[in-house]
Design an enzyme around this catalytic site. Structure first.
Site, PDB file in Angstrom:
ATOM      1  N   THR A 292       0.851  -1.180   0.000  1.00  0.00           N
ATOM      2  CA  THR A 292       0.000   0.000   0.000  1.00  0.00           C
ATOM      3  C   THR A 292       0.889   1.232   0.000  1.00  0.00           C
ATOM      4  O   THR A 292       1.556   1.534   0.995  1.00  0.00           O
ATOM      5  CB  THR A 292      -0.926   0.017   1.218  1.00  0.00           C
ATOM      6  OG1 THR A 292      -1.778  -1.134   1.173  1.00  0.00           O
ATOM      7  CG2 THR A 292      -1.791   1.271   1.223  1.00  0.00           C
TER       8      THR A 292
ATOM      9  N   LYS B 230      -7.159   1.605  -3.029  1.00  0.00           N
ATOM     10  CA  LYS B 230      -6.815   1.097  -1.697  1.00  0.00           C
ATOM     11  C   LYS B 230      -6.937   2.188  -0.647  1.00  0.00           C
ATOM     12  O   LYS B 230      -7.429   1.945   0.469  1.00  0.00           O
ATOM     13  CB  LYS B 230      -5.395   0.530  -1.717  1.00  0.00           C
ATOM     14  CG  LYS B 230      -4.886   0.048  -0.357  1.00  0.00           C
ATOM     15  CD  LYS B 230      -5.758  -1.074   0.230  1.00  0.00           C
ATOM     16  CE  LYS B 230      -5.347  -1.441   1.644  1.00  0.00           C
ATOM     17  NZ  LYS B 230      -4.041  -2.068   1.751  1.00  0.00           N
TER      18      LYS B 230
ATOM     19  N   LYS C 218      -0.383   5.450   8.511  1.00  0.00           N
ATOM     20  CA  LYS C 218       0.289   5.741   7.238  1.00  0.00           C
ATOM     21  C   LYS C 218      -0.710   5.849   6.100  1.00  0.00           C
ATOM     22  O   LYS C 218      -0.647   6.768   5.273  1.00  0.00           O
ATOM     23  CB  LYS C 218       1.332   4.654   6.963  1.00  0.00           C
ATOM     24  CG  LYS C 218       2.036   4.762   5.621  1.00  0.00           C
ATOM     25  CD  LYS C 218       1.435   3.839   4.563  1.00  0.00           C
ATOM     26  CE  LYS C 218       1.556   2.376   4.943  1.00  0.00           C
ATOM     27  NZ  LYS C 218       1.005   1.488   3.874  1.00  0.00           N
TER      28      LYS C 218
END
Length: 285
Positions: free
Chosen positions: A95, A171, A239
């Site tokens: 990701t 995502k 994150k």
């Protein structure tokens, strides 16, 4: 077909194991070489660097923690670029932000190889069960060649187009919902406790209505019991939210709730809960 797998953490180790148990030819590498041993026992070969893996297989899969790790894996002195060549494929399932995916794609293409980004929706148990959702974008031929492996790792694979970056964006959009749901569940249970309500009854009501969902069913009891056994590390959720806000600024799209949720995850991270499960976000409340 010979496959490589780089990055054997919570997710990658389980995804690579799925391929090995299905009889795939897999070569592995991890920064901590000891994490390769359980996969070697399942039949994997082990290499000393990403360069060696990329030079010896047809398609390399990567699953690492964040954009910097993806860049290091690709551009390092013994990285993927040093070993990959014409006809090979590189599939980054990490990701990251769209710009990182595009930078890697351009470098791979310059070596005459093909690139696909393929981040996944799902955590530790779906990785073990092979029920991840794979969100791919980039080279369609490489996607088709990777499908046999994707079908072992996931229950659904989507090709979101040839434009690299669309997988990363999907995502981040999905994890914005995930992070917000996780944080508001924590807030609700914290408020309920202050009201003198039983947490298990709150969860029962949620489970019987329109808001019922698998995440509340799993994470709710974890919050009530204080169980922060890591399935999805809190630091990775922080994150992902940070990258989502970065994307929103680039697109001039206001995300006030996302900003507030990120602040709560950031507080939990600063308080030392980064390596615990995202359910630990309730600790900062």
């Amino acid at each position: 077909m010979r496959y490589g797998f780089l990055g054997l953490g919570i997710m990658g180790s389980r995804m690579a194991a799925r391929l090995l148990r299905a009889g795939f030819d897999v070569t592995v590498w991890n920064r901590d070489a000891g994490k390769c041993l359980p996969l070697v026992e399942l039949g994997a070969r082990q290499c000393a660097s990403p360069k060696e893996v990329a030079a010896s297989v047809d398609i390399v899969f990567a699953m690492v923690a964040d954009p910097q790790a993806s860049l290091d894996l690709c551009f390092g002195a013994d990285g993927v670029l040093a070993g990959i060549g014409p006809g090979s494929g590189y599939v980054d399932m990490s990701t990251v932000d769209p710009a990182t995916s595009r930078r890697i794609a351009e470098a791979v293409a310059a070596k005459g190889a093909r690139f696909l980004e393929a981040p996944v929706s799902g955590t530790k148990q779906p990785a073990a069960d092979g029920t991840l959702v794979i969100l791919a974008a980039g080279d369609r031929d490489l996607y088709d060649r990777s499908l046999p492996a994707f079908e072992r790792m996931g229950r659904l694979s989507l090709h979101l187009g040839d434009v690299v970056g669309q997988g990363a964006k999907m995502k981040l959009v999905v994890n914005l919902v995930l992070g917000t749901m996780m944080e508001i569940l924590g807030e609700s249970l914290a408020l309920g406790e202050k009201c003198g309500l039983a947490g298990d009854q709150i969860l029962q009501v949620l489970a019987e209505g329109a808001m019922a969902n698998p995440m509340f069913r799993v994470k709710g009891p974890m919050i009530l019991t204080g169980d922060t056994t890591t399935s999805f590390p809190l630091k990775h959720m922080e994150k992902d939210l940070r990258l989502t806000l970065q994307l929103s600024r680039e697109l001039e799209q206001d995300l006030p709730v996302a900003a507030a949720v990120h602040a709560v995850f950031g507080k939990a991270l600063a308080e030392g809960y980064g390596d615990r499960d995202i359910a630990a976000v309730v600790r900062s409340l």
